[in-house]
Design an enzyme around this catalytic site. Sequence first.
Site, mmCIF file in Angstrom:
data_model
loop_
_atom_site.group_PDB
_atom_site.id
_atom_site.type_symbol
_atom_site.label_atom_id
_atom_site.label_comp_id
_atom_site.label_asym_id
_atom_site.label_seq_id
_atom_site.Cartn_x
_atom_site.Cartn_y
_atom_site.Cartn_z
ATOM 1 N N CYS A 61 0.881 -1.270 -0.009
ATOM 2 C CA CYS A 61 0.061 -0.216 -0.009
ATOM 3 C C CYS A 61 0.732 1.258 -0.037
ATOM 4 O O CYS A 61 0.305 2.245 -0.006
ATOM 5 C CB CYS A 61 -0.907 0.038 1.260
ATOM 6 N N LYS B 146 -8.243 0.029 10.752
ATOM 7 C CA LYS B 146 -8.301 -1.000 9.733
ATOM 8 C C LYS B 146 -7.414 -2.110 10.334
ATOM 9 O O LYS B 146 -6.165 -1.873 10.323
ATOM 10 C CB LYS B 146 -7.621 -0.472 8.370
ATOM 11 N N ARG C 243 -8.707 -9.378 -2.209
ATOM 12 C CA ARG C 243 -7.319 -9.047 -3.075
ATOM 13 C C ARG C 243 -7.223 -9.741 -4.118
ATOM 14 O O ARG C 243 -6.636 -9.495 -5.170
ATOM 15 C CB ARG C 243 -6.274 -9.586 -2.020
ATOM 16 N N LYS D 209 -13.185 -1.374 9.987
ATOM 17 C CA LYS D 209 -13.234 -2.457 9.295
ATOM 18 C C LYS D 209 -12.305 -3.523 9.887
ATOM 19 O O LYS D 209 -11.055 -3.085 10.276
ATOM 20 C CB LYS D 209 -13.006 -2.351 7.848
ATOM 21 N N SER E 252 -15.104 -8.336 2.485
ATOM 22 C CA SER E 252 -15.073 -9.433 1.260
ATOM 23 C C SER E 252 -15.265 -10.857 2.026
ATOM 24 O O SER E 252 -16.181 -11.455 1.594
ATOM 25 C CB SER E 252 -13.971 -9.388 0.424
#
Length: 325
Positions: free
Chosen positions: A131, A196, A206, A249, A275
């Site tokens: 990231c 997060k 991913r 999250k 997800s």
Amino acid sequence: MPLTLPVRPRRLRRGPTLRKMLRETVLTPEDFIYPLFVRPGQGLRRPIAALAGQDHLSPDEAARTAAEVYALGVPAVILFGLPEVKDPVGASGADPEGPVQSAIRAIKAAVPEMVVITDVCLCEYTDHGHCGLLREGRVDNDATLPHLAAQALSHARAGADLVAPSDMMDGRVGAIRDLLDQEGFQETAIMAYSVKYASAFYGPFREAAGSAPAFGDRRSYQMDPARRREAQLEIDLDLAEGADIVMIKPAGPCLDILRETRDRLDIPLAAYQVSGEYAMLMAAAQAGLLDGQAAALETLTAIKRAGADLIITYLAPQAARWLRP
Ligand code: PBG
């Protein structure tokens, strides 16, 4: 012999109307934000194997889906991009002709009232899948910030209402706010992925976004799930740097963090049902192990009950249909 009980909670559970009247937590489609995965091209709509029921979309198809979900009462989408090219610094993330930037324009043209949010991160655009920028095999925090800010600015220029940094670099909300303000985008809001955790529940995403790290993991920038108190520090920092909405999250595994934050702060609070949470529900329902609709609505109700004002969820269109009177 019936007992004399002064308080009998069951009195108020006697019928469906009474139960409905007493409900404090009411889900509506307006609570939902729907994630879309955008790829270059035209007329492209390809099922995502890792996320049953979700598709890769070209910008024109993203606009079509956005219009459909808006008609169901879902007011917002969050966009993720799959670029044509990747490099070490994720430069394609700031391309004004990139899939996300094109999709923002297409959605705004098709459904001007829809709120368009963009995920801001480098992992989808870097060839190493991390990231941030790498230096000697580690993610370099401060060198990453200008690249995130440039990407956020390109989204604002394309017409995004909110940008949502998900990278977990320190100081990125401030860096994005500064650049947006300098460039005249005072009105573009920031929804920060403030809390997060480094979660196994991002696995299917991913695959969907082609953003798995080529080596190592994200634990040097995403949070350790065993740390609760740090969540409040992350939130305070993001608010001080200018976050307008704070996000937590994954949602289901973080109901305690949601509740604690809601009790402590009067700020708009979002939660991302990620997800893996969605994939688990879908797989269990598919296998006939549980009632998919009831279980899905129960998870969303729990997330709202824990304190979320907004819920990012792959279930948004389905749940909006289920909630129709
Ligand atoms: C990008 C990003 C991720 C998710 C949202 N933004 C993946 C990650 O951090 O690895 C996860 C969303 C989901 O699992 O649905 N950094």
